[in-house]
Design a protein around this motif. Structure first.
Motif, PDB file in Angstrom:
ATOM      1  N   ASN A   1       0.485  -5.482  -7.731  1.00 13.79           N
ATOM      2  CA  ASN A   1       1.814  -5.395  -7.243  1.00 13.79           C
ATOM      3  C   ASN A   1       2.184  -6.112  -5.994  1.00 13.79           C
ATOM      4  O   ASN A   1       3.135  -6.760  -5.668  1.00 13.79           O
ATOM      5  CB  ASN A   1       2.022  -3.879  -6.665  1.00 13.79           C
TER       6      ASN A   1
ATOM      7  N   THR B   1       4.628  -9.126  -5.443  1.00 16.68           N
ATOM      8  CA  THR B   1       5.664  -9.133  -4.332  1.00 16.68           C
ATOM      9  C   THR B   1       5.483 -10.637  -3.373  1.00 16.68           C
ATOM     10  O   THR B   1       6.377 -11.176  -2.986  1.00 16.68           O
ATOM     11  CB  THR B   1       5.043  -7.955  -3.213  1.00 16.68           C
TER      12      THR B   1
ATOM     13  N   ALA C   1      14.123  -7.277   0.907  1.00 12.85           N
ATOM     14  CA  ALA C   1      13.081  -7.039  -0.052  1.00 12.85           C
ATOM     15  C   ALA C   1      11.876  -6.872   0.461  1.00 12.85           C
ATOM     16  O   ALA C   1      10.777  -5.997  -0.016  1.00 12.85           O
ATOM     17  CB  ALA C   1      13.003  -8.248  -1.076  1.00 12.85           C
TER      18      ALA C   1
ATOM     19  N   ILE D   1      11.586  -3.244   1.709  1.00  9.90           N
ATOM     20  CA  ILE D   1      11.473  -2.211   0.831  1.00  9.90           C
ATOM     21  C   ILE D   1      10.017  -2.453   0.193  1.00  9.90           C
ATOM     22  O   ILE D   1       9.194  -1.391  -0.074  1.00  9.90           O
ATOM     23  CB  ILE D   1      12.646  -2.458  -0.265  1.00  9.90           C
ATOM     24  N   LEU D   2       9.697  -3.657  -0.450  1.00  8.75           N
ATOM     25  CA  LEU D   2       8.435  -3.784  -1.403  1.00  8.75           C
ATOM     26  C   LEU D   2       6.968  -3.700  -0.510  1.00  8.75           C
ATOM     27  O   LEU D   2       6.151  -2.955  -0.894  1.00  8.75           O
ATOM     28  CB  LEU D   2       8.400  -5.301  -1.719  1.00  8.75           C
TER      29      LEU D   2
ATOM     30  N   LEU E   1       6.827   0.093  -0.145  1.00  3.35           N
ATOM     31  CA  LEU E   1       6.224   0.705  -1.324  1.00  3.35           C
ATOM     32  C   LEU E   1       4.585   0.475  -1.408  1.00  3.35           C
ATOM     33  O   LEU E   1       3.920   1.210  -1.980  1.00  3.35           O
ATOM     34  CB  LEU E   1       6.816   0.084  -2.561  1.00  3.35           C
TER      35      LEU E   1
ATOM     36  N   SER F   1       1.383   2.821  -1.611  1.00  4.83           N
ATOM     37  CA  SER F   1       0.252   2.731  -2.505  1.00  4.83           C
ATOM     38  C   SER F   1      -1.028   2.555  -1.935  1.00  4.83           C
ATOM     39  O   SER F   1      -2.165   3.175  -2.324  1.00  4.83           O
ATOM     40  CB  SER F   1       0.431   1.686  -3.641  1.00  4.83           C
TER      41      SER F   1
ATOM     42  N   SER G   1       3.942   2.446  -6.787  1.00  3.09           N
ATOM     43  CA  SER G   1       3.834   1.536  -8.168  1.00  3.09           C
ATOM     44  C   SER G   1       5.234   1.504  -8.802  1.00  3.09           C
ATOM     45  O   SER G   1       5.291   0.504  -9.597  1.00  3.09           O
ATOM     46  CB  SER G   1       2.649   1.659  -9.014  1.00  3.09           C
ATOM     47  N   ILE G   2       6.015   2.728  -9.073  1.00  2.00           N
ATOM     48  CA  ILE G   2       6.945   2.907  -9.835  1.00  2.00           C
ATOM     49  C   ILE G   2       8.134   1.710  -9.683  1.00  2.00           C
ATOM     50  O   ILE G   2       8.763   1.519 -10.915  1.00  2.00           O
ATOM     51  CB  ILE G   2       7.515   4.043  -9.912  1.00  2.00           C
ATOM     52  N   ALA G   3       8.341   1.229  -8.585  1.00  2.23           N
ATOM     53  CA  ALA G   3       9.284   0.171  -8.613  1.00  2.23           C
ATOM     54  C   ALA G   3       8.888  -1.075  -8.921  1.00  2.23           C
ATOM     55  O   ALA G   3       9.927  -2.075  -9.292  1.00  2.23           O
ATOM     56  CB  ALA G   3       9.724   0.190  -7.050  1.00  2.23           C
ATOM     57  N   PHE G   4       7.627  -1.262  -9.388  1.00  2.00           N
ATOM     58  CA  PHE G   4       7.287  -2.624  -9.821  1.00  2.00           C
ATOM     59  C   PHE G   4       7.184  -2.796 -11.348  1.00  2.00           C
ATOM     60  O   PHE G   4       6.377  -3.602 -11.794  1.00  2.00           O
ATOM     61  CB  PHE G   4       5.777  -2.956  -9.285  1.00  2.00           C
TER      62      PHE G   4
ATOM     63  N   GLY H   1       3.907  -2.793 -12.639  1.00  2.00           N
ATOM     64  CA  GLY H   1       3.574  -1.401 -11.723  1.00  2.00           C
ATOM     65  C   GLY H   1       2.977  -0.309 -12.618  1.00  2.00           C
ATOM     66  O   GLY H   1       2.451   0.481 -12.216  1.00  2.00           O
TER      67      GLY H   1
END
Length: 116
Positions: A11, A15, A34, A37-38, A41, A45, A68-71, A75
Motif C-alpha cells: 500500500n 501510494t 490524496a 487521505i492515503l 489510511l 494500518s 487497507s480497504i481503500a487500496f 489492498g
C-alpha cells in the motif's frame, strides 16, 4: 503477521507511485488531498501492525483491514493479512481455554467413575 506487513508495504509503494505520477502532472490540489487521505489510511494500518505486535491482535487486525480497504485490489493483501491476525488470536484463546479446562475435566471424570 507477515502477510499484513507485506500488504501495508504494498500500500505504501502504491501510494508513493500514485503521488509521484500526480505530482509530475502538476495538479497540486489533488496531490495534497490524496496525500492526506492515503497517508492517514497508511498510518491506521501501521498503527494496527504495532498494536497487533503488542498483543491486541483483534484490534490491530481490524485497523490493518480498515487502513487497507481503500487500496483494493492491491489492498486485499493487507485485508487478508489482517484477517489472518484476527483468526490467529481466536485460535490461541481457545487453545489456552482448553488447556486450563483439561485438568478440571479429567478430575471430574475420575471423580464420577469412582462414584459409580
Amino acid at each position: 503477521m507477515g502477510l499484513a506487513v507485506g500488504g501495508v508495504i504494498a500500500n505504501i509503494i502504491a501510494t508513493l507511485f500514485f503521488l509521484s505520477n500526480q505530482a509530475s502532472e502538476g495538479d497540486d490540489s489533488i496531490v495534497g488531498i490524496a496525500a492526506v487521505i492515503l497517508g492517514t489510511l497508511i498510518a491506521v494500518s501501521v498503527l494496527g501492525l504495532i498494536i497487533a505486535g503488542a498483543g491486541k491482535k483483534k484490534l490491530g487486525g481490524t485497523l490493518v483491514i480498515i487502513g487497507s480497504i481503500a487500496f483494493v485490489p492491491l489492498g486485499l493483501i493487507g485485508v487478508f493479512g489482517g484477517r489472518k491476525i484476527i483468526q490467529s488470536n481466536a485460535g490461541a484463546h481457545d487453545l489456552d481455554m482448553r488447556r486450563h479446562m483439561a485438568p478440571a475435566a479429567s478430575a471430574s471424570q475420575a471423580d464420577s467413575s469412582r462414584g459409580g
